[in-house]
Design a protein around this motif. Sequence first.
Motif, mmCIF file in Angstrom:
data_model
loop_
_atom_site.group_PDB
_atom_site.id
_atom_site.type_symbol
_atom_site.label_atom_id
_atom_site.label_comp_id
_atom_site.label_asym_id
_atom_site.label_seq_id
_atom_site.Cartn_x
_atom_site.Cartn_y
_atom_site.Cartn_z
ATOM 1 N N GLY A 135 0.797 -1.215 0.000
ATOM 2 C CA GLY A 135 0.000 0.000 0.000
ATOM 3 C C GLY A 135 0.828 1.263 0.000
ATOM 4 N N GLN A 136 1.974 1.226 0.668
ATOM 5 C CA GLN A 136 2.847 2.395 0.706
ATOM 6 C C GLN A 136 3.438 2.705 -0.661
ATOM 7 O OE1 GLN A 136 5.699 1.653 3.812
ATOM 8 N NE2 GLN A 136 4.112 1.292 5.345
ATOM 9 N N ASP A 137 3.448 1.703 -1.526
ATOM 10 C CA ASP A 137 3.992 1.873 -2.867
ATOM 11 C C ASP A 137 2.872 1.929 -3.908
ATOM 12 O OD1 ASP A 137 6.174 2.171 -4.622
ATOM 13 O OD2 ASP A 137 6.121 0.041 -5.144
ATOM 14 N N ALA A 141 -0.646 5.933 -1.212
ATOM 15 C CA ALA A 141 0.472 6.495 -0.447
ATOM 16 C C ALA A 141 0.140 7.804 0.275
ATOM 17 C CB ALA A 141 1.685 6.682 -1.356
ATOM 18 N N PRO A 142 -0.690 8.693 -0.285
ATOM 19 C CA PRO A 142 -1.019 9.927 0.448
ATOM 20 C C PRO A 142 -1.697 9.689 1.798
ATOM 21 C CG PRO A 142 -1.546 10.202 -1.869
ATOM 22 C CD PRO A 142 -1.211 8.758 -1.675
ATOM 23 N N LEU A 143 -2.252 8.488 2.010
ATOM 24 C CA LEU A 143 -2.924 8.174 3.277
ATOM 25 C C LEU A 143 -1.958 7.676 4.345
ATOM 26 C CD1 LEU A 143 -6.035 6.339 1.812
ATOM 27 C CD2 LEU A 143 -6.031 8.596 2.884
ATOM 28 N N ALA A 144 -0.682 7.606 4.033
ATOM 29 C CA ALA A 144 0.291 7.028 4.956
ATOM 30 C C ALA A 144 0.467 7.851 6.230
ATOM 31 C CB ALA A 144 1.642 6.860 4.263
ATOM 32 N N ASP A 145 0.059 9.108 6.204
ATOM 33 C CA ASP A 145 0.240 9.963 7.381
ATOM 34 C C ASP A 145 -0.817 9.747 8.451
ATOM 35 O OD1 ASP A 145 2.495 11.067 6.302
ATOM 36 O OD2 ASP A 145 1.464 12.794 5.432
ATOM 37 N N GLY A 146 -1.703 8.794 8.249
ATOM 38 C CA GLY A 146 -2.645 8.434 9.308
ATOM 39 C C GLY A 146 -3.943 9.197 9.313
ATOM 40 N N HIS A 147 -4.378 9.710 8.180
ATOM 41 C CA HIS A 147 -5.651 10.417 8.115
ATOM 42 C C HIS A 147 -6.806 9.463 8.423
ATOM 43 C CE1 HIS A 147 -4.043 14.155 6.402
ATOM 44 N NE2 HIS A 147 -3.194 13.371 5.766
ATOM 45 N N ASP A 148 -7.751 9.930 9.209
ATOM 46 C CA ASP A 148 -8.935 9.125 9.492
ATOM 47 C C ASP A 148 -9.863 9.139 8.288
ATOM 48 O OD1 ASP A 148 -8.008 8.560 12.002
ATOM 49 O OD2 ASP A 148 -9.276 10.018 13.039
ATOM 50 N N VAL A 149 -10.303 7.947 7.859
ATOM 51 C CA VAL A 149 -11.204 7.822 6.713
ATOM 52 C C VAL A 149 -12.543 7.272 7.191
ATOM 53 C CG1 VAL A 149 -9.244 7.443 5.175
ATOM 54 C CG2 VAL A 149 -10.467 5.474 6.108
ATOM 55 N N ALA A 176 -8.264 -2.445 0.918
ATOM 56 C CA ALA A 176 -8.065 -1.987 -0.455
ATOM 57 C C ALA A 176 -7.212 -3.012 -1.195
ATOM 58 C CB ALA A 176 -7.388 -0.616 -0.490
ATOM 59 N N PHE A 177 -7.453 -3.137 -2.486
ATOM 60 C CA PHE A 177 -6.688 -4.085 -3.289
ATOM 61 C C PHE A 177 -6.718 -3.644 -4.745
ATOM 62 C CE2 PHE A 177 -11.002 -5.541 -2.564
ATOM 63 C CZ PHE A 177 -11.477 -5.806 -3.839
ATOM 64 N N GLN A 178 -5.732 -4.065 -5.500
ATOM 65 C CA GLN A 178 -5.570 -3.659 -6.890
ATOM 66 C C GLN A 178 -5.050 -4.851 -7.684
ATOM 67 O OE1 GLN A 178 -3.308 -0.041 -7.243
ATOM 68 N NE2 GLN A 178 -4.194 0.469 -9.218
ATOM 69 N N PRO A 179 -5.955 -5.719 -8.154
ATOM 70 C CA PRO A 179 -5.501 -6.937 -8.834
ATOM 71 C C PRO A 179 -4.724 -6.674 -10.114
ATOM 72 C CG PRO A 179 -7.888 -6.660 -9.034
ATOM 73 C CD PRO A 179 -7.424 -5.655 -8.040
ATOM 74 N N VAL A 180 -5.073 -5.600 -10.825
ATOM 75 C CA VAL A 180 -4.327 -5.119 -11.994
ATOM 76 C C VAL A 180 -4.330 -3.598 -11.909
ATOM 77 C CG1 VAL A 180 -4.763 -7.083 -13.523
ATOM 78 C CG2 VAL A 180 -6.437 -5.242 -13.392
ATOM 79 N N PRO A 181 -3.396 -2.906 -12.558
ATOM 80 C CA PRO A 181 -3.297 -1.460 -12.372
ATOM 81 C C PRO A 181 -4.573 -0.679 -12.669
ATOM 82 C CG PRO A 181 -1.305 -2.286 -13.420
ATOM 83 C CD PRO A 181 -2.264 -3.431 -13.368
ATOM 84 N N HIS A 182 -5.399 -1.170 -13.604
ATOM 85 C CA HIS A 182 -6.588 -0.406 -13.972
ATOM 86 C C HIS A 182 -7.828 -0.781 -13.153
ATOM 87 C CE1 HIS A 182 -6.691 -3.982 -16.645
ATOM 88 N NE2 HIS A 182 -8.009 -3.863 -16.578
ATOM 89 N N VAL A 183 -7.664 -1.623 -12.147
ATOM 90 C CA VAL A 183 -8.795 -2.029 -11.301
ATOM 91 C C VAL A 183 -8.426 -1.807 -9.838
ATOM 92 C CG1 VAL A 183 -10.283 -3.937 -10.574
ATOM 93 C CG2 VAL A 183 -9.595 -3.735 -12.979
ATOM 94 N N LEU A 184 -9.262 -1.037 -9.132
ATOM 95 C CA LEU A 184 -8.995 -0.692 -7.735
ATOM 96 C C LEU A 184 -10.253 -0.889 -6.906
ATOM 97 C CD1 LEU A 184 -7.141 0.621 -5.556
ATOM 98 C CD2 LEU A 184 -8.016 2.845 -6.325
ATOM 99 N N GLY A 185 -10.118 -1.601 -5.806
ATOM 100 C CA GLY A 185 -11.217 -1.779 -4.868
ATOM 101 C C GLY A 185 -10.901 -1.085 -3.558
ATOM 102 N N LEU A 186 -11.809 -0.241 -3.092
ATOM 103 C CA LEU A 186 -11.677 0.470 -1.816
ATOM 104 C C LEU A 186 -12.856 0.107 -0.929
ATOM 105 C CD1 LEU A 186 -10.753 4.063 -3.102
ATOM 106 C CD2 LEU A 186 -9.186 2.233 -2.399
#
Length: 246
Positions: A135-137, A141-149, A176-186
Amino acid sequence: MIRVNADKGIRSMSRKAIAIRHLAFEDLGLLEPLLLRHGYRVSYREAGVDDLKRIEQEKPDVLIILGAPISVNDPMRYPFLEDEFRLVSELAGAGTAVLGICLGAQVIARSWGAPVTPMTGKEIGFSSLELTEAGQDSVLAPLADGHDVLHWHGEECALLTMAPSLAETGMCNNQAFQPVPHVLGLQFHLEVTLSSFERWLIGHCAELEAAGLDVSALRERARECLPALEPVASEVFERWLAQIER
């Protein structure tokens, strides 16, 4: 299992984004103006009303499946879920970008062959994510600072074979997961704005009461968290849009 045609990318000259919406107030939120700025024509299809089978014929460049307070495991009650499974399988396999939020993420997981099961309790409210090494890569990555979602779900997706979890919480290890670059699940909601949050409190009033949650406390937490989260959420979506447009 979905087979992805790696030779077919996103068409840069034609920009059409279609969002499947299940509830009027669970819309694209802050994602819609970002899509417009990127040159996409944005339109909605209403689950249970519009014929979702026609979406494939419209050849969208981006398909977004939004959230809903139903179980992805209940297509007998909600037959349009079968259409959503089929759309993800066909469009993602052909190279179309797909974003799933909450229920939408669970639709992606099911389409990729991963089970979705009830959690030990409902995860509703604001809390931070812990990004995994993957996830950090990632676009998160912008969420790494600990923002509450904002979390609002009672089921979780099993890990996909080819897609490590990008983020986790104490209640859910696959946020969250990203099985391929063009598909993102949140599994969580980055799209929600403070100006729209009151509609969530109204629309989900029965669920909140059943869960014994304090509406006033949730409203106050939204006032604390969402103004700081919105620019960070926008950056996550911007990164994903940049990724699918390469």
